[in-house]
Design a protein around this motif. Structure first.
Motif, PDB file in Angstrom:
ATOM      1  N   LEU A  77       0.828  -1.200   0.000  1.00 49.31           N
ATOM      2  CA  LEU A  77       0.000   0.000   0.000  1.00 49.31           C
ATOM      3  C   LEU A  77       0.862   1.250   0.000  1.00 49.31           C
ATOM      4  O   LEU A  77       2.068   1.192   0.249  1.00 49.31           O
ATOM      5  N   ALA A  78       0.242   2.387  -0.272  1.00 51.99           N
ATOM      6  CA  ALA A  78       0.964   3.660  -0.371  1.00 51.99           C
ATOM      7  C   ALA A  78       1.736   4.002   0.894  1.00 51.99           C
ATOM      8  O   ALA A  78       2.800   4.619   0.822  1.00 51.99           O
ATOM      9  N   ASP A  79       1.240   3.564   2.053  1.00 49.52           N
ATOM     10  CA  ASP A  79       1.931   3.870   3.311  1.00 49.52           C
ATOM     11  C   ASP A  79       3.063   2.896   3.618  1.00 49.52           C
ATOM     12  O   ASP A  79       3.691   2.978   4.658  1.00 49.52           O
ATOM     13  N   GLY A  80       3.332   1.963   2.687  1.00 50.54           N
ATOM     14  CA  GLY A  80       4.416   1.003   2.857  1.00 50.54           C
ATOM     15  C   GLY A  80       3.989  -0.314   3.476  1.00 50.54           C
ATOM     16  O   GLY A  80       4.768  -1.271   3.498  1.00 50.54           O
ATOM     17  N   GLU A  81       2.763  -0.394   3.984  1.00 47.89           N
ATOM     18  CA  GLU A  81       2.278  -1.644   4.579  1.00 47.89           C
ATOM     19  C   GLU A  81       2.163  -2.715   3.497  1.00 47.89           C
ATOM     20  O   GLU A  81       1.720  -2.444   2.385  1.00 47.89           O
ATOM     21  N   ARG A  82       2.591  -3.929   3.846  1.00 44.76           N
ATOM     22  CA  ARG A  82       2.507  -5.064   2.923  1.00 44.76           C
ATOM     23  C   ARG A  82       1.525  -6.072   3.479  1.00 44.76           C
ATOM     24  O   ARG A  82       1.600  -6.435   4.650  1.00 44.76           O
ATOM     25  N   LEU A  83       0.610  -6.499   2.613  1.00 39.84           N
ATOM     26  CA  LEU A  83      -0.418  -7.446   3.016  1.00 39.84           C
ATOM     27  C   LEU A  83      -0.355  -8.688   2.140  1.00 39.84           C
ATOM     28  O   LEU A  83      -0.249  -8.576   0.915  1.00 39.84           O
ATOM     29  N   THR A  84      -0.428  -9.858   2.759  1.00 37.16           N
ATOM     30  CA  THR A  84      -0.521 -11.114   2.015  1.00 37.16           C
ATOM     31  C   THR A  84      -1.990 -11.358   1.730  1.00 37.16           C
ATOM     32  O   THR A  84      -2.802 -11.444   2.653  1.00 37.16           O
ATOM     33  N   LEU A  85      -2.332 -11.463   0.449  1.00 40.73           N
ATOM     34  CA  LEU A  85      -3.727 -11.614   0.059  1.00 40.73           C
ATOM     35  C   LEU A  85      -4.150 -13.069   0.000  1.00 40.73           C
ATOM     36  O   LEU A  85      -3.418 -13.921  -0.494  1.00 40.73           O
ATOM     37  N   ARG A  86      -5.351 -13.324   0.490  1.00 37.84           N
ATOM     38  CA  ARG A  86      -6.034 -14.613   0.314  1.00 37.84           C
ATOM     39  C   ARG A  86      -6.949 -14.521  -0.891  1.00 37.84           C
ATOM     40  O   ARG A  86      -7.125 -15.476  -1.626  1.00 37.84           O
ATOM     41  N   SER A  87      -7.578 -13.348  -1.082  1.00 35.08           N
ATOM     42  CA  SER A  87      -8.432 -13.102  -2.240  1.00 35.08           C
ATOM     43  C   SER A  87      -8.626 -11.596  -2.407  1.00 35.08           C
ATOM     44  O   SER A  87      -8.242 -10.806  -1.545  1.00 35.08           O
ATOM     45  N   LEU A  88      -9.234 -11.234  -3.543  1.00 42.23           N
ATOM     46  CA  LEU A  88      -9.421  -9.838  -3.921  1.00 42.23           C
ATOM     47  C   LEU A  88     -10.811  -9.689  -4.526  1.00 42.23           C
ATOM     48  O   LEU A  88     -11.232 -10.517  -5.322  1.00 42.23           O
ATOM     49  N   SER A  89     -11.513  -8.617  -4.151  1.00 45.47           N
ATOM     50  CA  SER A  89     -12.867  -8.389  -4.662  1.00 45.47           C
ATOM     51  C   SER A  89     -13.029  -6.927  -5.064  1.00 45.47           C
ATOM     52  O   SER A  89     -12.467  -6.035  -4.432  1.00 45.47           O
ATOM     53  N   GLY A  90     -13.821  -6.693  -6.102  1.00 49.78           N
ATOM     54  CA  GLY A  90     -14.127  -5.348  -6.553  1.00 49.78           C
ATOM     55  C   GLY A  90     -15.203  -4.666  -5.723  1.00 49.78           C
ATOM     56  O   GLY A  90     -15.581  -3.533  -6.003  1.00 49.78           O
ATOM     57  N   GLU A  91     -15.682  -5.343  -4.706  1.00 42.05           N
ATOM     58  CA  GLU A  91     -16.686  -4.766  -3.816  1.00 42.05           C
ATOM     59  C   GLU A  91     -15.992  -3.955  -2.729  1.00 42.05           C
ATOM     60  O   GLU A  91     -14.882  -4.303  -2.352  1.00 42.05           O
ATOM     61  N   PRO A  92     -16.505  -2.923  -2.245  1.00 38.98           N
ATOM     62  CA  PRO A  92     -17.847  -2.390  -2.453  1.00 38.98           C
ATOM     63  C   PRO A  92     -17.982  -1.513  -3.694  1.00 38.98           C
ATOM     64  O   PRO A  92     -19.062  -1.010  -3.970  1.00 38.98           O
ATOM     65  N   GLY A  93     -16.899  -1.319  -4.449  1.00 39.91           N
ATOM     66  CA  GLY A  93     -16.974  -0.478  -5.634  1.00 39.91           C
ATOM     67  C   GLY A  93     -16.721   0.979  -5.286  1.00 39.91           C
ATOM     68  O   GLY A  93     -16.169   1.305  -4.240  1.00 39.91           O
ATOM     69  N   PHE A  94     -17.121   1.855  -6.199  1.00 38.12           N
ATOM     70  CA  PHE A  94     -16.960   3.298  -6.006  1.00 38.12           C
ATOM     71  C   PHE A  94     -15.512   3.677  -5.702  1.00 38.12           C
ATOM     72  O   PHE A  94     -15.234   4.533  -4.882  1.00 38.12           O
ATOM     73  N   GLY A  95     -14.564   2.959  -6.354  1.00 34.02           N
ATOM     74  CA  GLY A  95     -13.148   3.258  -6.171  1.00 34.02           C
ATOM     75  C   GLY A  95     -12.482   2.482  -5.048  1.00 34.02           C
ATOM     76  O   GLY A  95     -11.307   2.690  -4.768  1.00 34.02           O
ATOM     77  N   PHE A  96     -13.216   1.566  -4.405  1.00 34.09           N
ATOM     78  CA  PHE A  96     -12.671   0.775  -3.300  1.00 34.09           C
ATOM     79  C   PHE A  96     -12.664  -0.705  -3.641  1.00 34.09           C
ATOM     80  O   PHE A  96     -13.551  -1.203  -4.336  1.00 34.09           O
ATOM     81  N   LEU A  97     -11.651  -1.410  -3.138  1.00 35.47           N
ATOM     82  CA  LEU A  97     -11.500  -2.866  -3.284  1.00 35.47           C
ATOM     83  C   LEU A  97     -11.490  -3.505  -1.900  1.00 35.47           C
ATOM     84  O   LEU A  97     -11.089  -2.883  -0.922  1.00 35.47           O
ATOM     85  N   THR A  98     -11.874  -4.775  -1.834  1.00 35.08           N
ATOM     86  CA  THR A  98     -11.768  -5.529  -0.596  1.00 35.08           C
ATOM     87  C   THR A  98     -10.611  -6.506  -0.726  1.00 35.08           C
ATOM     88  O   THR A  98     -10.588  -7.332  -1.642  1.00 35.08           O
ATOM     89  N   LEU A  99      -9.647  -6.391   0.172  1.00 32.51           N
ATOM     90  CA  LEU A  99      -8.502  -7.291   0.235  1.00 32.51           C
ATOM     91  C   LEU A  99      -8.762  -8.264   1.381  1.00 32.51           C
ATOM     92  O   LEU A  99      -8.907  -7.845   2.530  1.00 32.51           O
ATOM     93  N   SER A 100      -8.847  -9.550   1.081  1.00 30.66           N
ATOM     94  CA  SER A 100      -9.011 -10.561   2.129  1.00 30.66           C
ATOM     95  C   SER A 100      -7.633 -11.027   2.554  1.00 30.66           C
ATOM     96  O   SER A 100      -6.835 -11.481   1.737  1.00 30.66           O
ATOM     97  N   VAL A 101      -7.364 -10.870   3.845  1.00 24.97           N
ATOM     98  CA  VAL A 101      -6.077 -11.242   4.433  1.00 24.97           C
ATOM     99  C   VAL A 101      -6.343 -12.219   5.572  1.00 24.97           C
ATOM    100  O   VAL A 101      -7.488 -12.476   5.926  1.00 24.97           O
TER     101      VAL A 101
END
Length: 109
Positions: free
Chosen positions: A44-68
């Motif tokens: 992420l922009a702040d340097g945080e690193r996340l290991t993803l389990r899955s990725l979703s386009g919800e809720p939309g409106f420019g936002f994504l859901t990252l499942s960790v």
């Protein structure tokens, strides 16, 4: 500086299309490396690193859901600086779960 990219003549960007393209890239990487799963990490922009389990386009409106591992994180798409793919090792680097294929869907080109 705006995180959005506008290309003259291009239609408005679709988060679902973006997520679908990321899923296809992960699938191609996994297949080309003869693996069942790939390890997917998002920076992420702040340097945080996340290991993803899955990725979703919800809720939309420019936002994504990252499942960790700890749950889900909803972030603006512009907060993503890098997505890294690598081989999964379920003990140290868990795998990414691609969505199930739709029946009758065409294979990715």
């Amino acid at each position: 500086m705006s995180p959005e990219l506008w290309v003259p003549g291009a239609a408005e960007p679709s988060l679902d299309d973006f997520v679908g393209r990321i899923h296809r890239q992960i699938e191609e990487y996994t297949t080309s490396h003869s693996s069942e799963h790939s390890h997917v990490e998002v920076e992420l922009a702040d340097g945080e690193r996340l290991t993803l389990r899955s990725l979703s386009g919800e809720p939309g409106f420019g936002f994504l859901t990252l499942s960790v591992e700890e749950g889900q994180v909803i972030v603006p798409v512009g907060a993503i600086r890098r997505i890294t793919l690598g081989p999964a090792d379920e003990d140290r680097k868990p795998g990414f779960a691609l969505p199930p294929k739709e029946k009758g869907a065409e294979p990715a080109a």
